[in-house]
Design a protein around this motif. Structure first.
Motif, PDB file in Angstrom:
ATOM      1  N   VAL A 157      -8.596  -7.581   6.736  1.00 29.86           N
ATOM      2  CA  VAL A 157      -7.556  -7.564   5.712  1.00 29.86           C
ATOM      3  C   VAL A 157      -7.636  -8.896   4.994  1.00 29.86           C
ATOM      4  O   VAL A 157      -7.499  -9.951   5.614  1.00 29.86           O
ATOM      5  CB  VAL A 157      -6.171  -7.368   6.346  1.00 29.86           C
ATOM      6  N   THR A 158      -7.881  -8.873   3.706  1.00 26.72           N
ATOM      7  CA  THR A 158      -8.145 -10.126   2.995  1.00 26.72           C
ATOM      8  C   THR A 158      -6.897 -10.831   2.511  1.00 26.72           C
ATOM      9  O   THR A 158      -6.968 -11.958   2.076  1.00 26.72           O
ATOM     10  CB  THR A 158      -9.064  -9.861   1.794  1.00 26.72           C
ATOM     11  N   GLU A 159      -5.771 -10.191   2.592  1.00 26.41           N
ATOM     12  CA  GLU A 159      -4.543 -10.874   2.211  1.00 26.41           C
ATOM     13  C   GLU A 159      -4.306 -12.022   3.189  1.00 26.41           C
ATOM     14  O   GLU A 159      -4.591 -11.903   4.394  1.00 26.41           O
ATOM     15  CB  GLU A 159      -3.359  -9.909   2.237  1.00 26.41           C
ATOM     16  N   THR A 160      -3.767 -13.151   2.702  1.00 24.15           N
ATOM     17  CA  THR A 160      -3.597 -14.341   3.542  1.00 24.15           C
ATOM     18  C   THR A 160      -2.631 -14.098   4.703  1.00 24.15           C
ATOM     19  O   THR A 160      -2.865 -14.490   5.837  1.00 24.15           O
ATOM     20  CB  THR A 160      -3.070 -15.517   2.694  1.00 24.15           C
ATOM     21  N   ASN A 161      -1.522 -13.455   4.429  1.00 28.24           N
ATOM     22  CA  ASN A 161      -0.501 -13.276   5.465  1.00 28.24           C
ATOM     23  C   ASN A 161      -0.058 -11.821   5.480  1.00 28.24           C
ATOM     24  O   ASN A 161       1.044 -11.486   5.041  1.00 28.24           O
ATOM     25  CB  ASN A 161       0.684 -14.213   5.177  1.00 28.24           C
TER      26      ASN A 161
ATOM     27  N   THR B 132      -6.537  -7.402  -6.370  1.00 29.58           N
ATOM     28  CA  THR B 132      -6.523  -8.684  -5.669  1.00 29.58           C
ATOM     29  C   THR B 132      -6.647  -8.518  -4.159  1.00 29.58           C
ATOM     30  O   THR B 132      -7.665  -8.844  -3.571  1.00 29.58           O
ATOM     31  CB  THR B 132      -5.235  -9.463  -5.994  1.00 29.58           C
ATOM     32  N   ALA B 133      -5.611  -8.012  -3.545  1.00 24.78           N
ATOM     33  CA  ALA B 133      -5.647  -7.872  -2.091  1.00 24.78           C
ATOM     34  C   ALA B 133      -6.435  -6.631  -1.716  1.00 24.78           C
ATOM     35  O   ALA B 133      -6.707  -5.783  -2.556  1.00 24.78           O
ATOM     36  CB  ALA B 133      -4.222  -7.774  -1.552  1.00 24.78           C
ATOM     37  N   GLY B 134      -6.785  -6.555  -0.444  1.00 30.92           N
ATOM     38  CA  GLY B 134      -7.499  -5.367  -0.057  1.00 30.92           C
ATOM     39  C   GLY B 134      -8.008  -5.397   1.361  1.00 30.92           C
ATOM     40  O   GLY B 134      -7.758  -6.332   2.104  1.00 30.92           O
ATOM     41  N   ILE B 135      -8.680  -4.373   1.726  1.00 34.48           N
ATOM     42  CA  ILE B 135      -9.241  -4.232   3.058  1.00 34.48           C
ATOM     43  C   ILE B 135     -10.735  -4.045   2.920  1.00 34.48           C
ATOM     44  O   ILE B 135     -11.183  -3.191   2.157  1.00 34.48           O
ATOM     45  CB  ILE B 135      -8.642  -3.012   3.786  1.00 34.48           C
TER      46      ILE B 135
ATOM     47  N   ASP C 165     -14.896  -1.389   0.442  1.00 43.43           N
ATOM     48  CA  ASP C 165     -13.674  -2.133   0.154  1.00 43.43           C
ATOM     49  C   ASP C 165     -12.602  -1.199  -0.374  1.00 43.43           C
ATOM     50  O   ASP C 165     -12.887  -0.276  -1.143  1.00 43.43           O
ATOM     51  CB  ASP C 165     -13.931  -3.217  -0.910  1.00 43.43           C
ATOM     52  N   VAL C 166     -11.370  -1.483   0.034  1.00 42.33           N
ATOM     53  CA  VAL C 166     -10.212  -0.789  -0.505  1.00 42.33           C
ATOM     54  C   VAL C 166      -9.352  -1.855  -1.159  1.00 42.33           C
ATOM     55  O   VAL C 166      -8.972  -2.839  -0.507  1.00 42.33           O
ATOM     56  CB  VAL C 166      -9.419  -0.055   0.603  1.00 42.33           C
ATOM     57  N   LYS C 167      -9.047  -1.711  -2.418  1.00 45.37           N
ATOM     58  CA  LYS C 167      -8.313  -2.727  -3.157  1.00 45.37           C
ATOM     59  C   LYS C 167      -6.953  -2.214  -3.592  1.00 45.37           C
ATOM     60  O   LYS C 167      -6.749  -0.999  -3.764  1.00 45.37           O
ATOM     61  CB  LYS C 167      -9.100  -3.147  -4.409  1.00 45.37           C
TER      62      LYS C 167
END
Lengths: 205, 110
Positions: free
Chosen positions: A30-34, A16-19, A9-11
């Motif tokens: 990509v875990t960010e919603t948009n 919060t957000a990350g890859i 994981d890359v945060k």
């Protein structure tokens, strides 16, 4: 000397957000919603439309035309296009690259004759494979006999998804090919899409 | 040709001379006689004078027929005429009166 970093994981700094980077599947999430993701021009795979082009009939005519010629590329102010242009020779279009294309043909017609039999006009999109022409879709308008000589206007609209696997052999053309009476007009303009052909490459072949 | 059908360019004349795409323009954004191209070898290139004369003639014909277009827009429709003919009597008389009034409102040019 080659080196390697192993990470799952890359945060972001706030955590919060990350890859997330998967295992042997090679998937990256990509875990960010948009998320906003920018791909460079050399990226391959799905990168959005690579070709979008519009051509217009530039001279009005009466009667049939198969293929339709007298075509002008839409290049006026605010006329949009993407990538390399379609090319046309004697009404037969060549694609700039292989791919799956959405092709639309919109034509405006008029007729002003009274007391003729049922009026109709047919248009089509042809595939031209190694010079062999086959109609892929037809559109018709029609009206009953009328006593009025006032000008009537009609639109025909054809649409296909075309797989161009070889730009040398796989081509298309357009036609006004079935009229009654033969005095039906096909209208033209270089300033607007009065009668126009739309080419959009929507994916790889 | 404008949306009402009145000729406004020599292309309107050219289109009526032959069917199909027998002509075009070397510069489609500048449709002047000097840029007219004939694609069909079996067709002769009309003279500039002929095209301009025919354009003027057709414009005059359109203008002279303005009264017929005006009458047509106000005449009773076909269904009303059929009903009046079948009913006869006052219905037919009223329809004929209406038609006469429209003709007087939009007289045929002398």
């Amino acid at each position: 000397m080659p080196s390697q970093i192993q990470v799952s994981d890359v945060k972001a700094l706030d955590g919060t957000a990350g890859i997330s980077i998967a295992d042997s599947t090679g998937r990256v999430t990509v875990t960010e919603t948009n998320p906003t993701i920018t791909l460079g021009s050399n990226a391959t795979g799905f990168t959005g439309p690579k070709v979008a082009d519009v051509w217009r009939l530039n001279t009005e005519f009466q009667g049939v035309a198969n293929p339709i010629t007298n075509l002008t590329r839409a290049t006026n102010t605010n006329d949009g296009s993407i990538g390399s242009a379609m090319t046309v020779s004697s009404g037969v279009f060549t694609f700039p690259m292989t791919g799956i294309y959405q092709i639309s043909f919109r034509s405006l017609h008029k007729i002003g004759e009274a007391n003729v039999n049922v009026t109709y006009a047919g248009t089509c999109i042809n595939k031209v494979i190694s010079g062999s022409v086959t109609s892929l879709v037809q559109s018709y308008f029609g009206r009953a006999t009328t006593g009025s000589s006032a000008m009537f206007y009609y639109i025909n609209y054809c649409n296909i998804i075309f797989d161009c696997t070889n730009i040398t052999t796989d081509k298309v053309s357009f036609a006004t090919n079935d009229l009654s009476p033969t005095s039906v007009y096909t209208m033209a303009s270089t300033a607007s899409n009065t009668t126009a052909m739309f080419f959009t490459r929507i994916g790889d072949t | 040709m404008d949306m009402q059908g009145k000729y406004d360019h020599i292309e309107d004349v050219l289109v009526t001379l032959h069917f199909g795409q027998w002509f075009g323009w070397s510069d489609p954004d500048n449709k002047v006689y000097e840029n007219l191209i004939i694609f069909d070898d079996s067709k002769e290139k009309p003279t500039k004078e002929f095209l301009e004369d025919e354009l003027e003639k057709q414009q005059n014909v359109f203008d002279v027929k303005a009264y017929t277009r005006s009458r047509e827009s106000e005449y009773p429709n076909l269904q009303e005429c059929i009903h009046a003919l079948l009913d006869g009597g006052d219905t037919l008389t009223e329809l004929q009166t209406k038609r006469s009034e429209i003709k007087q409102k939009f007289p045929k040019p002398a």
